[in-house]
Motif scaffolding. Structure first.
Motif, short mmCIF file in Angstrom:
data_model
loop_
_atom_site.label_atom_id
_atom_site.label_comp_id
_atom_site.label_asym_id
_atom_site.label_seq_id
_atom_site.Cartn_x
_atom_site.Cartn_y
_atom_site.Cartn_z
N ASP A 1 40.82 42.88 41.81
CA ASP A 1 39.45 43.48 41.92
C ASP A 1 38.85 43.81 40.54
O ASP A 1 39.51 44.68 39.96
CB ASP A 1 39.32 44.28 42.89
N PRO A 2 37.51 43.59 39.95
CA PRO A 2 37.31 43.75 38.70
C PRO A 2 36.94 45.35 38.50
O PRO A 2 36.70 45.83 37.84
CB PRO A 2 36.18 43.00 38.24
N THR A 3 36.91 45.99 40.02
CA THR A 3 36.47 47.29 39.83
C THR A 3 37.58 48.38 39.77
O THR A 3 37.25 49.56 39.51
CB THR A 3 35.87 47.83 41.13
N ARG A 4 38.99 47.73 39.79
CA ARG A 4 40.08 48.56 39.65
C ARG A 4 40.44 48.82 38.32
O ARG A 4 40.15 48.13 37.26
CB ARG A 4 41.24 47.85 40.51
N HIS A 5 40.85 50.06 37.98
CA HIS A 5 40.97 50.33 36.80
C HIS A 5 42.40 50.42 36.15
O HIS A 5 43.44 50.20 37.04
CB HIS A 5 40.60 51.89 36.09
#
Ligand SMILES: NC(=O)C1=CN([C@@H]2O[C@H](COP(=O)(O)OP(=O)(O)OC[C@H]3O[C@@H](n4cnc5c(N)ncnc54)[C@H](OP(=O)(O)O)[C@@H]3O)[C@@H](O)[C@H]2O)[C@@H](O)CC1
Ligand SMILES: Nc1ncnc2c1ncn2[C@@H]1O[C@H](COP(=O)(O)OP(=O)(O)OP(=O)(O)O)[C@@H](O)[C@H]1O
Ligand SMILES: [Mg+2]
Length: 378
Positions: A70-74
């Motif tokens: 998921d691109p929102t995960r850091h």
């Protein structure tokens, strides 16, 4: 609360709620009551009593617990693993465990080792974060007792600065058996346990634990991954007898129970896993090559998958998903099933290409492709 099954169900034992859930899963997986044959029912009963094992639904477990990209995960959310191992003799084992964690998909992989081993491990890979904090007796041979206590305190406080950032510790690959070093690692394990950090104990970590069972006994976030020798020593110490392969499943259950229900993955032709309540097996065909280091890949992999299983269970506790077609639900068991299955698939793929010359590094190179075949990244 305990429930007694009706006689015609085939499950007539008194069962705890956890065992009851497992029995219901078994009944479902055997096709329900109506078409269940007497033989299948007896197999299931035997399985519950530890007489036979249930082959784990490993692919579904892998699919369920592997997080999506998921691109929102850091950075860090896909896992921060620390391997404690690496001494004068062994630099390969901690490297194999730590790099496997990254190749599977963890974000950060640390190694805590001795000074001499650190330079070597760093030279294998710039991806690993290497802490040269451990000391062996030979390097402090001219230090008195007071000085040794100070060195030990410094090592522990250095490790404590990092500890709570880790999702899992992998303790033992290439650790060696130096008494001073193992004493420091005992203290690290005690602190990790107080902070509820999960730990996978392998290799020389198992030598330590066999001599000091209290370090892990009763800790539900501990996983032990013994090979044939390490298992033999554990059985002798905890059960006070010799290994009996005719009673493999019951024996593994007893060993886990005898250690306060820690999860044990017994490596072998089939890997057997128990948390004192159930036994699962992973018998996917791997490879006929028995080159050293495959157990190290396994311990690093179990560290990552156990962290993902914990995250997955936390995230879905309130909202079960359609992907959850697996049992059991103990994250340490799920982590073992996933790690064992992936290692075996990667070993099989590596062997297809390299045959007799298959090495541990070849298997590591196949981890990504093997996971991709089950859980595509996009
Ligand atoms: N590249 C590196 O840095 C690596 C470092 N490693 C690190 O080494 C440390 C010690 O771990 P370990 O596994 O070598 O010690 P242990 O369990 O005592 O076994 C030793 C002997 O047991 C035997 N044996 C084995 N299997 C058997 C079987 N199925 N059935 C019967 N016998 C069997 C066999 O003996 P042999 O056949 O030679 O008599 C084998 O040689 C530990 O820190 C580990 O992490 C390793 O991870 C490898 C890669
Ligand atoms: N006889 C076997 N047949 C098939 N696979 C096996 C066999 N023995 C071990 N394995 C697989 O190899 C993996 C490593 O097990 P092994 O017993 O070699 O560990 P180890 O001795 O700790 O390895 P290491 O050399 O890393 O210390 C296990 O997960 C298991 O899946
Ligand atoms: Mg080993």
């Amino acid at each position: 609360m305990f429930v007694k099954y009706g006689m015609n169900s085939g499950f007539s034992s008194l069962a705890s709620p956890a065992v009851l859930r497992r029995q219901q899963f078994l009944i479902k997986s055997l096709g329900g009551y109506s078409d269940i044959t007497h033989q299948k029912r007896m197999e299931a009963v035997k399985c519950l009593s530890g007489g036979a094992s249930l082959e784990a639904d490993a692919e579904n477990v892998l699919r369920a617990i592997t997080p999506s990209l998921d691109p929102t995960r850091h950075k860090g959310q896909a896992g921060k693993i620390a391997v404690i191992g690496g001494c004068r003799e062994y630099t390969g084992a901690p490297y194999f465990a730590a790099i496997s964690a990254l190749k599977i998909g963890a974000d950060l992989s640390h190694v805590f080792c001795t000074e001499g081993a650190a330079t070597v491990i760093k030279s294998y890979s710039p991806e690993l974060i290497v802490h040269p904090i451990l000391q062996e007796s030979y390097s402090i041979s001219d230090v008195d007792d007071e000085g040794r206590r100070n060195i030990s305190k410094k090592i522990i406080s250095e490790f404590d600065k990092w500890m709570e950032r880790f999702d899992c510790l992998v303790i033992g690959p290439g650790l060696g058996r130096d008494p001073f070093l193992l004493e420091c690692v005992s203290k690290i394990m005690t602190h990790a346990r107080q902070s509820n950090v999960p730990m996978v104990v392998d290799g020389d970590g198992l030598f330590l634990v066999t001599n000091s069972v209290e370090l892990v006994s009763g800790y539900p976030l501990a996983v032990l991954t013994p090979n044939v020798n390490e298992y033999k020593r554990l059985v002798q110490k905890v059960l006070g007898c010799e290994v009996n392969d005719q009673e493999a499943h019951g024996e593994l259950l007893s060993l886990s129970k005898g250690m306060g229900c820690v999860t044990i993955l017994r490596k072998g032709k089939s890997d057997l896993i128990s948390d004192g309540e159930i036994v699962q097996s992973v018998g996917i065909y791997g490879s006929p090559r028995r080159c050293g280091g495959q157990g190290d890949i396994l311990s690093g992999s179990v560290g990552v998958f156990l962290s993902w299983a914990r995250q997955h269970i936390l995230a879905t506790e309130r909202k079960p998903t359609v992907r959850d077609h697996y049992s059991p639900t103990n994250p340490t068991v799920l982590g073992c099933i996933a790690g064992s299955a992936l290692l075996r698939k990667a070993a099989s793929l590596a062997f297809e290409h390299k045959k007799r010359s298959t090495l541990t590094t070849d298997i590591i190179e196949c981890l990504g492709q093997s996971l991709e075949a089950i859980c595509p990244a996009s």
